[in-house]
Enzyme design. Structure first.
Site, short mmCIF file in Angstrom:
data_model
loop_
_atom_site.label_atom_id
_atom_site.label_comp_id
_atom_site.label_asym_id
_atom_site.label_seq_id
_atom_site.Cartn_x
_atom_site.Cartn_y
_atom_site.Cartn_z
N TYR A 1 12.54 -4.22 -33.38
CA TYR A 1 11.37 -4.97 -32.70
C TYR A 1 12.11 -5.64 -31.68
O TYR A 1 12.79 -6.59 -31.50
CB TYR A 1 10.94 -6.19 -33.40
CG TYR A 1 9.55 -6.87 -32.62
CD1 TYR A 1 9.27 -6.24 -31.64
CD2 TYR A 1 8.64 -7.91 -33.22
CE1 TYR A 1 7.85 -6.77 -30.64
CE2 TYR A 1 7.89 -8.82 -32.58
CZ TYR A 1 7.50 -8.02 -31.43
OH TYR A 1 6.49 -8.65 -30.63
N LYS B 1 9.84 -0.96 -32.48
CA LYS B 1 8.51 -1.60 -32.13
C LYS B 1 8.99 -1.90 -30.63
O LYS B 1 9.77 -3.00 -30.30
CB LYS B 1 8.22 -2.68 -32.71
CG LYS B 1 6.70 -3.25 -32.12
CD LYS B 1 6.24 -4.44 -32.67
CE LYS B 1 5.11 -5.23 -32.21
NZ LYS B 1 4.65 -6.50 -32.72
#
Length: 299
Positions: free
Chosen positions: A142, A170
């Site tokens: 992320y 992400k």
């Protein structure tokens, strides 16, 4: 048993970063979490992220995180990938969270860039590798420098992609050029982590979304994605433009705050926020209603 996945879409395509419902007195609302998870899957999500930023992970305990994973897996684990946040700015703590998540039945891990400490790229490499080494679960990186203070460099992403369990990223970096290079060189499954850039990131190779607005418009996100995959650029663009007021309204302030407010307006499980987050003012609530109405959301 998690739903079938592929190397191209290891966690599905449309995932909502789910809020953590609380009861009126601020306790974990596991029944509400199960009902909300079921609603989101019924609305078109084939994955859910729990215990992320939108799940108020900074203010939930390790025990609450494990309880939430178990509850959501019980509710929808046969229909959707359940990914849980396991990242902190303490590598040892992150490893503990990863192992607890595996024991609780999670299907995958979301590992955010260590925040506040501002480690160098070698520190990021070792941090994420330690998390990936800790369990047999697949890992989604992320990358959100606006919160963490440090971006994951393209070279670091390419090196991390060599790990057999680091399978996805992400992307909340907001840089389509860097995303293009990283997608091309790493071959990770790329997920948009910035709702306004969902469609643009698809155009450079993303496979899906980890969304906040998915709490409200998952069917539209699914339709936009399917239009893009079918080559109907005009239809995908039409849906994107229709959703612009929603993208704007949901991020006028912190996304957890607006997501819980919108869910409450719809009568869905949400509950209060934990400090330091605070509820919308009456004026902010009216603005949110106008924004959502402009995007076609029924309240």
């Amino acid at each position: 048993m998690a739903p079938t996945s592929t190397s191209q879409t290891p966690f599905g395509r449309v995932l909502t970063a789910m809020v953590t419902p609380f009861t009126a007195d601020g306790a974990l609302d596991l029944d509400g979490a199960q009902r909300l998870a079921a609603h989101l899957v019924d609305a078109g999500n084939d994955g859910l992220v729990v215990n992320g930023t939108t799940g108020e992970s900074p203010t939930t305990s390790d025990a609450e995180k494990a309880q939430l994973v178990r509850a959501v897996v019980e509710a929808v684990g046969d229909r959707a990938h359940v990914v849980t946040g396991a990242g902190t700015n303490d590598t040892r703590h992150s490893v503990e969270l990863a192992r607890a998540a595996e024991q609780a039945g999670a299907h995958g891990l979301l590992a955010v860039t260590p925040y506040y400490s501002k480690p160098p790229q070698e520190g990021l490499l070792r941090h994420f590798t330690a998390i990936a080494d800790a369990t047999d679960l697949p890992v989604m990186l992320y990358d959100i420098p606006g919160r963490s203070g440090v971006p994951i460099g393209t070279e670091t992403i390419v090196r991390l992609a060599e790990h057999p369990r680091i399978v996805a990223n992400k992307d909340a970096k907001g840089d389509l050029g860097r995303a293009s290079w990283a997608i091309a060189r790493s071959r990770l499954a790329w997920y948009s982590g910035d709702d306004m850039l969902n469609l643009p990131l698809l155009s450079v190779g993303a496979v899906g979304f980890v969304s906040v607005v998915g709490h409200l418009v998952s069917p539209e996100l699914r339709a936009m994605l399917e239009a893009h995959l079918a080559g109907d650029v005009a239809k995908a663009t039409e849906i994107h433009q229709k959703l612009l007021p929603v993208f704007t309204g949901m991020f006028r302030t912190q996304g957890v705050i607006t997501a819980k407010a919108a869910l409450a307006l719809q009568g869905r499980p949400a509950g209060p926020l934990r400090l330091p987050l605070v509820e919308l003012t009456a004026e902010e609530t009216e603005q949110l209603k106008r924004d959502l109405a402009a995007g076609g959301v029924q309240l």
